[in-house]
Scaffold this motif. Sequence first.
Motif, PDB file in Angstrom:
ATOM      1  N   LEU A 233      67.131 -87.820   2.583  1.00  0.00           N
ATOM      2  CA  LEU A 233      68.115 -88.900   2.638  1.00  0.00           C
ATOM      3  C   LEU A 233      69.157 -88.566   3.710  1.00  0.00           C
ATOM      4  O   LEU A 233      69.337 -87.402   4.068  1.00  0.00           O
ATOM      5  N   PRO A 234      69.865 -89.564   4.223  1.00  0.00           N
ATOM      6  CA  PRO A 234      70.891 -89.304   5.249  1.00  0.00           C
ATOM      7  C   PRO A 234      72.139 -88.682   4.625  1.00  0.00           C
ATOM      8  O   PRO A 234      73.115 -89.364   4.330  1.00  0.00           O
ATOM      9  N   LEU A 235      72.119 -87.367   4.462  1.00  0.00           N
ATOM     10  CA  LEU A 235      73.203 -86.672   3.766  1.00  0.00           C
ATOM     11  C   LEU A 235      74.414 -86.431   4.652  1.00  0.00           C
ATOM     12  O   LEU A 235      75.550 -86.473   4.184  1.00  0.00           O
ATOM     13  N   SER A 236      74.182 -86.158   5.915  1.00  0.00           N
ATOM     14  CA  SER A 236      75.284 -85.821   6.813  1.00  0.00           C
ATOM     15  C   SER A 236      75.841 -87.073   7.486  1.00  0.00           C
ATOM     16  O   SER A 236      75.178 -88.111   7.571  1.00  0.00           O
ATOM     17  N   LEU A 237      77.062 -86.950   7.961  1.00  0.00           N
ATOM     18  CA  LEU A 237      77.692 -88.054   8.668  1.00  0.00           C
ATOM     19  C   LEU A 237      76.888 -88.424   9.911  1.00  0.00           C
ATOM     20  O   LEU A 237      76.682 -89.603  10.218  1.00  0.00           O
ATOM     21  N   GLU A 238      76.376 -87.420  10.614  1.00  0.00           N
ATOM     22  CA  GLU A 238      75.621 -87.679  11.831  1.00  0.00           C
ATOM     23  C   GLU A 238      74.327 -88.426  11.523  1.00  0.00           C
ATOM     24  O   GLU A 238      73.948 -89.354  12.232  1.00  0.00           O
ATOM     25  N   LEU A 239      73.647 -88.038  10.430  1.00  0.00           N
ATOM     26  CA  LEU A 239      72.426 -88.734  10.044  1.00  0.00           C
ATOM     27  C   LEU A 239      72.716 -90.166   9.618  1.00  0.00           C
ATOM     28  O   LEU A 239      71.949 -91.091   9.910  1.00  0.00           O
ATOM     29  N   GLN A 240      73.828 -90.358   8.905  1.00  0.00           N
ATOM     30  CA  GLN A 240      74.180 -91.701   8.475  1.00  0.00           C
ATOM     31  C   GLN A 240      74.462 -92.598   9.662  1.00  0.00           C
ATOM     32  O   GLN A 240      74.036 -93.756   9.698  1.00  0.00           O
ATOM     33  N   LEU A 241      75.165 -92.069  10.643  1.00  0.00           N
ATOM     34  CA  LEU A 241      75.449 -92.850  11.841  1.00  0.00           C
ATOM     35  C   LEU A 241      74.158 -93.134  12.609  1.00  0.00           C
ATOM     36  O   LEU A 241      73.915 -94.259  13.048  1.00  0.00           O
ATOM     37  N   GLU A 242      73.314 -92.130  12.732  1.00  0.00           N
ATOM     38  CA  GLU A 242      72.047 -92.295  13.447  1.00  0.00           C
ATOM     39  C   GLU A 242      71.158 -93.310  12.742  1.00  0.00           C
ATOM     40  O   GLU A 242      70.524 -94.155  13.375  1.00  0.00           O
ATOM     41  N   SER A 243      71.121 -93.245  11.402  1.00  0.00           N
ATOM     42  CA  SER A 243      70.260 -94.148  10.642  1.00  0.00           C
ATOM     43  C   SER A 243      70.693 -95.596  10.791  1.00  0.00           C
ATOM     44  O   SER A 243      69.881 -96.513  10.660  1.00  0.00           O
ATOM     45  N   VAL A 320      63.303 -89.587   7.282  1.00  0.00           N
ATOM     46  CA  VAL A 320      64.524 -89.817   6.504  1.00  0.00           C
ATOM     47  C   VAL A 320      64.528 -91.271   6.044  1.00  0.00           C
ATOM     48  O   VAL A 320      64.256 -92.186   6.833  1.00  0.00           O
ATOM     49  N   GLN A 321      64.819 -91.482   4.765  1.00  0.00           N
ATOM     50  CA  GLN A 321      64.849 -92.847   4.246  1.00  0.00           C
ATOM     51  C   GLN A 321      66.166 -93.518   4.595  1.00  0.00           C
ATOM     52  O   GLN A 321      67.241 -93.040   4.250  1.00  0.00           O
ATOM     53  N   VAL A 322      66.064 -94.675   5.251  1.00  0.00           N
ATOM     54  CA  VAL A 322      67.264 -95.413   5.649  1.00  0.00           C
ATOM     55  C   VAL A 322      67.427 -96.699   4.855  1.00  0.00           C
ATOM     56  O   VAL A 322      68.528 -97.244   4.766  1.00  0.00           O
ATOM     57  N   THR A 344      67.969-102.774   1.634  1.00  0.00           N
ATOM     58  CA  THR A 344      69.229-102.153   1.237  1.00  0.00           C
ATOM     59  C   THR A 344      69.474-100.952   2.138  1.00  0.00           C
ATOM     60  O   THR A 344      68.583-100.127   2.350  1.00  0.00           O
ATOM     61  N   ASP A 345      70.684-100.855   2.682  1.00  0.00           N
ATOM     62  CA  ASP A 345      71.036 -99.774   3.604  1.00  0.00           C
ATOM     63  C   ASP A 345      71.420 -98.526   2.802  1.00  0.00           C
ATOM     64  O   ASP A 345      72.505 -98.437   2.234  1.00  0.00           O
ATOM     65  N   VAL A 346      70.532 -97.550   2.743  1.00  0.00           N
ATOM     66  CA  VAL A 346      70.726 -96.360   1.913  1.00  0.00           C
ATOM     67  C   VAL A 346      71.986 -95.584   2.314  1.00  0.00           C
ATOM     68  O   VAL A 346      72.705 -95.055   1.457  1.00  0.00           O
ATOM     69  N   ALA A 347      72.272 -95.521   3.608  1.00  0.00           N
ATOM     70  CA  ALA A 347      73.441 -94.768   4.076  1.00  0.00           C
ATOM     71  C   ALA A 347      74.734 -95.275   3.454  1.00  0.00           C
ATOM     72  O   ALA A 347      75.680 -94.516   3.258  1.00  0.00           O
ATOM     73  N   GLU A 348      74.773 -96.573   3.128  1.00  0.00           N
ATOM     74  CA  GLU A 348      75.977 -97.167   2.554  1.00  0.00           C
ATOM     75  C   GLU A 348      76.182 -96.764   1.093  1.00  0.00           C
ATOM     76  O   GLU A 348      77.251 -97.004   0.528  1.00  0.00           O
ATOM     77  N   TYR A 349      75.164 -96.172   0.480  1.00  0.00           N
ATOM     78  CA  TYR A 349      75.240 -95.885  -0.959  1.00  0.00           C
ATOM     79  C   TYR A 349      75.119 -94.398  -1.278  1.00  0.00           C
ATOM     80  O   TYR A 349      74.882 -94.032  -2.431  1.00  0.00           O
TER      81      TYR A 349
END
Length: 361
Positions: A233-243, A320-322, A344-349
Amino acid sequence: MLGLKFSIVAICLTLSLQWIGPVDSKVCETHDKKIGKCLRPKDCPALKPIVDKMNKKIPLSEIERKLTKLIVRCEKKKKFCCEEPLNSEGLNLLKENDDICGNFADLRVYNARKIRMGSRPWMALLEYNVTQPFRARFQCGGTLITSKFVLTAAHCIKETLVSVRLGEYDISEPLDCLMIGNKKTCLDGPLDVPVDKKITHPQFDNFFLYNDIALLRLQDPVRITDWIRPICLPLSLELQLESQTNILMEVVGWGLTEQNALSNVAKKGFVNRLPLTQCNIFNIADKRICASANGIDACQGDSGGPLTYPTSYNGKQRLVQVGIVSYSDGKASDCGQLPHAYYTDVAEYMGWITETIVEKE
């Protein structure tokens, strides 16, 4: 979302801070319209790694440099608007699988091709206790994220949902096998695990399908094997932004195919992420992903399944699941004929996920 260590380091960045007027000392709005809290830099986990690098005079990455330009300063001095941090205990539970999550064996859903056997070991099938043919009992998908939790769509949660099947490939076969040269390789056989608890997002809207996300707590933890293991899952801030900026993504499921029949074998397809405005969504705080659907689309039976993309995760190539398959604007018969579909945007949750997977009873 972000904060800065208010020291000599911060002086170099003050020119890039955005001032948006008076903000409540406890609650604020980040640059991307998310709810945050006004915190001191040391209390803002999202930016602390950046500040630490600056203190050590380590060059920032391009993404980190961009982030420093988006910081929102609070009215109270020495505080910055910081998106609520992830639950540390829940985050640690997810990080326990860092070495094994998202490993895939190869790089439709509608008009798609079959995945390689065992290549998506996090895929789950949700089974319902209904008086229908055996194949029709599997109505939704999901993903294993820890040994005890499966991530899916909230609209898949029904009273008749009884179990989760893991380690499956071809539903029509009791044992999945593949010939590699002269050697026959078989999966261990599917594992059916009863569902202990169904947890839908507290703000789920069943009519508009807002916050279409849910977690299933399994009755017993599953044993992680080569054929059953979690997705990253997008755990880090950088992964969340990238996703949230990635364009090409993969969707996988056992849903309806172009022959208008449920597939016995999981299929994959590739879709492009589209700007929300292109999908007539003008609220930038919307927590959905809009993706192309012409010719390749998730369909009935794929709901709850994953939208993923390959990236570097802790220095290794992983999926990574986005997103989570949610819905499209048309009917099931329209799959593959509509311009776009919604996920559903996983990074938002990630905050809700890390909070919810912590055992509280």
